[in-house]
Design an enzyme around this catalytic site. Structure first.
Site, PDB file in Angstrom:
ATOM      1  N   LYS A 226     -59.628 -25.271 -45.337  1.00 21.96           N
ATOM      2  CA  LYS A 226     -58.394 -24.607 -44.902  1.00 21.96           C
ATOM      3  C   LYS A 226     -57.349 -25.607 -44.427  1.00 21.96           C
ATOM      4  O   LYS A 226     -56.168 -25.289 -44.355  1.00 21.96           O
ATOM      5  CB  LYS A 226     -58.710 -23.601 -43.797  1.00 21.96           C
ATOM      6  CG  LYS A 226     -59.371 -24.262 -42.608  1.00 21.96           C
ATOM      7  CD  LYS A 226     -59.713 -23.313 -41.532  1.00 21.96           C
ATOM      8  CE  LYS A 226     -60.239 -24.051 -40.315  1.00 21.96           C
ATOM      9  NZ  LYS A 226     -61.478 -24.809 -40.505  1.00 21.96           N
TER      10      LYS A 226
ATOM     11  N   LYS B 184     -63.600 -31.927 -50.144  1.00 19.47           N
ATOM     12  CA  LYS B 184     -64.028 -30.531 -50.321  1.00 19.47           C
ATOM     13  C   LYS B 184     -62.916 -29.551 -49.957  1.00 19.47           C
ATOM     14  O   LYS B 184     -62.079 -29.861 -49.101  1.00 19.47           O
ATOM     15  CB  LYS B 184     -65.310 -30.261 -49.521  1.00 19.47           C
ATOM     16  CG  LYS B 184     -65.122 -30.180 -48.042  1.00 19.47           C
ATOM     17  CD  LYS B 184     -66.365 -29.643 -47.324  1.00 19.47           C
ATOM     18  CE  LYS B 184     -66.017 -29.533 -45.854  1.00 19.47           C
ATOM     19  NZ  LYS B 184     -67.029 -29.019 -44.998  1.00 19.47           N
TER      20      LYS B 184
ATOM     21  N   LYS C  49     -64.916 -34.485 -38.011  1.00 21.61           N
ATOM     22  CA  LYS C  49     -64.130 -33.708 -37.043  1.00 21.61           C
ATOM     23  C   LYS C  49     -63.513 -34.597 -35.973  1.00 21.61           C
ATOM     24  O   LYS C  49     -62.423 -34.316 -35.485  1.00 21.61           O
ATOM     25  CB  LYS C  49     -64.985 -32.599 -36.430  1.00 21.61           C
ATOM     26  CG  LYS C  49     -65.247 -31.487 -37.426  1.00 21.61           C
ATOM     27  CD  LYS C  49     -65.533 -30.162 -36.762  1.00 21.61           C
ATOM     28  CE  LYS C  49     -65.561 -29.054 -37.810  1.00 21.61           C
ATOM     29  NZ  LYS C  49     -66.074 -27.800 -37.304  1.00 21.61           N
TER      30      LYS C  49
END
Ligand code: TYM
Length: 338
Positions: A203, A200, A118
């Site tokens: 969105k 993976k 992140k």
């Protein structure tokens, strides 16, 4: 009734309403939750506190939280048999999150893969919440004395840290928290992106991501364009290292149809990717059709959704309050007089 509930093992999990639910969330998590209600005492929530670690549009966050609840129900989570709630409605999550911050080490938090990912994706907003995200997640789990946490593989590291925090706290203050275990499905625990099968499904790559509310046409188009591999063999064979795209499609197909990899290889023997990709798309369309239709119906019924999340928050609060009171006592806070 009360006695059976008490003797059942506890399951708990959550999903961030930071995006619409996708096939990875479904196969790695929600699909499996629906089968657990009879055997376990189940708690599922919208992790809205977690989702603001990344900047959100407020109106969108509100819409997605309710849409997510509708999709939970449409996936088979009966609100009479599962406790469904919104994380921010149960203030004990934030309170225990703070306490557990004080029992979680800087080094432990620095090692979390999701934190590192992140940070790379949100270089302009590496905030404190992003760093302490796992201690809030530990609070979510430990408040309910959960035995199992049904999640996809990417959450395993956070579940392991939760165990470490629980053990550390219990060692200092005596038995306070149940030490939980992750509950990870054999197939579907790590669904990869359709356009990039080495990362993976998420969105952040909408073309390679199938959303639960996508139309059948959209789903068919995404599977038709899915990356398979660059060899000329065009043979449906499970070999994740050599053929990650094909292996991913096989996992998806296996997960939605229940067929084993051997059965799938046999089914497509001599047929090639031209037949395989649309067949996977078709199987996913059929699996998601009832979910989409039911979710759209429920989303339109705002009063029903409000009734579900109100009842869920009341049930969840009663349990969370009990644990938090015990924790406050253990750490030495003066008992609240009202
Ligand atoms: P989140 O919101 O990223 O994902 C929700 C669930 O979906 C699973 N998942 C996947 N499974 C297979 N393949 C994928 N591509 C894929 N992408 C996501 C995740 O493993 C997860 O089970 N930190 C959590 C939310 C959370 C939580 C909790 C979970 C907050 N508190 C307490 C369990 C217990 C998260 O970010 O999940």
């Amino acid at each position: 009734m009360e006695n059976t509930e008490l003797s059942k093992k506890v399951m708990l999990s959550g999903i961030q309403p930071s995006g619409d639910l996708h096939l990875g969330n479904y196969l790695g998590a929600v699909k499996n939750w629906a089968t657990l209600a009879e055997e376990f005492d189940c708690y599922y929530f919208m992790a809205d506190l977690h989702s603001i670690t990344v900047r959100q549009n407020p109106a969108e966050l509100r819409r997605r939280s309710l849409a997510q609840l509708a999709q939970y129900i449409a996936c088979g989570l009966d609100p009479e048999k599962n406790t469904l709630f919104i994380q921010s409605h149960v203030h004990e999550h934030a309170e225990l999150g703070w306490i557990l911050n004080c029992y979680t080490m800087f080094g432990e938090l620095s090692r979390m893969t999701q934190f590192k990912d992140k940070c790379a994706k949100n270089a302009d907003n590496i905030n404190g919440g992003l760093f302490t995200y796992p201690s809030l997640m530990a609070a979510d789990i430990l408040l309910y004395q959960a035995d199992y946490v049904p999640v996809g593989e990417d959450q395993k590291q956070h579940c392991e840290l939760t165990r470490d925090i629980a053990v550390r706290f219990n060692n200092i203050y005596g038995e306070t928290f149940k030490v939980p275990e992750p509950y990870i499905p054999k197939v579907g625990a790590r669904i990869m992106g359709l356009m990039n099968p080495t990362s993976k499904m998420s969105k952040s790559d909408p073309q390679g991501c199938v959303f639960l509310l996508d139309s059948p046409e959209e789903i068919a188009r995404k599977f038709k364009r899915a990356v398979t591999d660059s060899d000329t063999e065009s043979c449906v064979r499970y070999a994740p290292a050599e053929k990650p795209g094909v292996a991913n499609l096989m996992s998806i197909y296996s997960s939605v149809t229940g067929k084993s990899f051997e059965e799938i290889e046999k089914e497509f023997q001599g047929k090639g990717y031209g037949a395989f990709k649309p067949a996977v798309g078709e199987a996913v369309i059929e699996a998601l059709r009832p979910v989409r239709e039911e979710a759209q119906r429920i989303m339109a019924d705002k009063a029903y959704l409000q009734q579900v999340y109100t009842q869920g928050a009341q049930k969840a609060s009663a349990v969370a309050r009990r644990t938090l009171r015990k924790v406050y006592k253990r750490v030495g806070f003066v008992e609240k007089p009202f």
